[in-house]
Design an enzyme around this catalytic site. Sequence first.
Site, PDB file in Angstrom:
ATOM      1  N   THR A   7      42.142  48.986  26.906  1.00 36.99           N
ATOM      2  CA  THR A   7      42.726  48.321  27.905  1.00 36.99           C
ATOM      3  C   THR A   7      43.907  47.415  27.186  1.00 36.99           C
ATOM      4  OG1 THR A   7      42.612  46.903  29.758  1.00 36.99           O
ATOM      5  CG2 THR A   7      41.102  46.435  28.116  1.00 36.99           C
ATOM      6  N   ASP A  70      36.634  50.608  33.222  1.00 33.60           N
ATOM      7  CA  ASP A  70      37.082  50.899  34.687  1.00 33.60           C
ATOM      8  C   ASP A  70      36.565  50.153  35.834  1.00 33.60           C
ATOM      9  OD1 ASP A  70      39.459  52.433  35.528  1.00 33.60           O
ATOM     10  OD2 ASP A  70      37.969  53.432  36.782  1.00 33.60           O
ATOM     11  N   SER A  71      37.147  49.443  36.558  1.00 35.13           N
ATOM     12  CA  SER A  71      36.498  48.519  37.484  1.00 35.13           C
ATOM     13  C   SER A  71      37.436  48.623  38.588  1.00 35.13           C
ATOM     14  CB  SER A  71      36.004  47.191  36.949  1.00 35.13           C
ATOM     15  OG  SER A  71      37.262  46.719  36.237  1.00 35.13           O
ATOM     16  N   GLY A 153      43.487  39.976  39.507  1.00 38.11           N
ATOM     17  CA  GLY A 153      43.204  41.117  40.357  1.00 38.11           C
ATOM     18  C   GLY A 153      43.178  40.693  41.749  1.00 38.11           C
ATOM     19  N   ASP A 155      40.290  38.721  42.628  1.00 41.14           N
ATOM     20  CA  ASP A 155      39.676  37.723  42.579  1.00 41.14           C
ATOM     21  C   ASP A 155      39.719  36.597  43.679  1.00 41.14           C
ATOM     22  OD1 ASP A 155      38.475  38.781  40.438  1.00 41.14           O
ATOM     23  OD2 ASP A 155      38.783  37.280  38.923  1.00 41.14           O
TER      24      ASP A 155
END
Length: 200
Positions: A7, A70-71, A153, A155
């Site tokens: 990443t 991956d999330s 992101g 959050d």
Amino acid sequence: MKIILATSNRGKVREIAELFEGDEVIPFTEILGPLEIEETGESFGANALIKARTVFEKLGRDDAIVLSDDSGISVPALGGEPGIYSARYAGAGATDRANLEKLVAKLKERGLKETPAHYTAAVAVVAPGAEYLVHGWMHGKAIDTPRGEGGFGYDPIFIPEGYDRTLGELDPAIKRTISHRGRALALAKPIIGMLRSLYA
């Protein structure tokens, strides 16, 4: 053995490096430079494996462990969106801010001030002759008004179960103990320890 992260997301690199403090953790871009990896899988796990395998093959070496994540966030009231498309919800190359704003707009369109949501993290570990995949989840709710400047992101619009503050407002140390990624990485850590002892 070095731990190479598949990443270039600075937020993910920081979180993973903090968990593996004392190990040499390097984003793949420091070795391979920019690399486009097409995420064609239909699940978080499939995409995590695609990224880890690709970086491992490109490295072409047997002295490294590649770890990929991956999330994303899923909102059942929106049919599970953005799900596996979380990183590109607002289009290819979208910024975190653009993705966040699109999800906020979708919640507002449906009149959802808050609604159940969950994060999923799939962590893949690829080493010479070995592949492993683990998952972690964090449940809570998504809100239509971002709060807090921390994290990255989505959050600022996610409130974990048992808390009244968003991930953007919570102390990073708390986030690490409850997060989907933290839970998945906790499962990956003994796997990496085992691999390190095998290839030491």
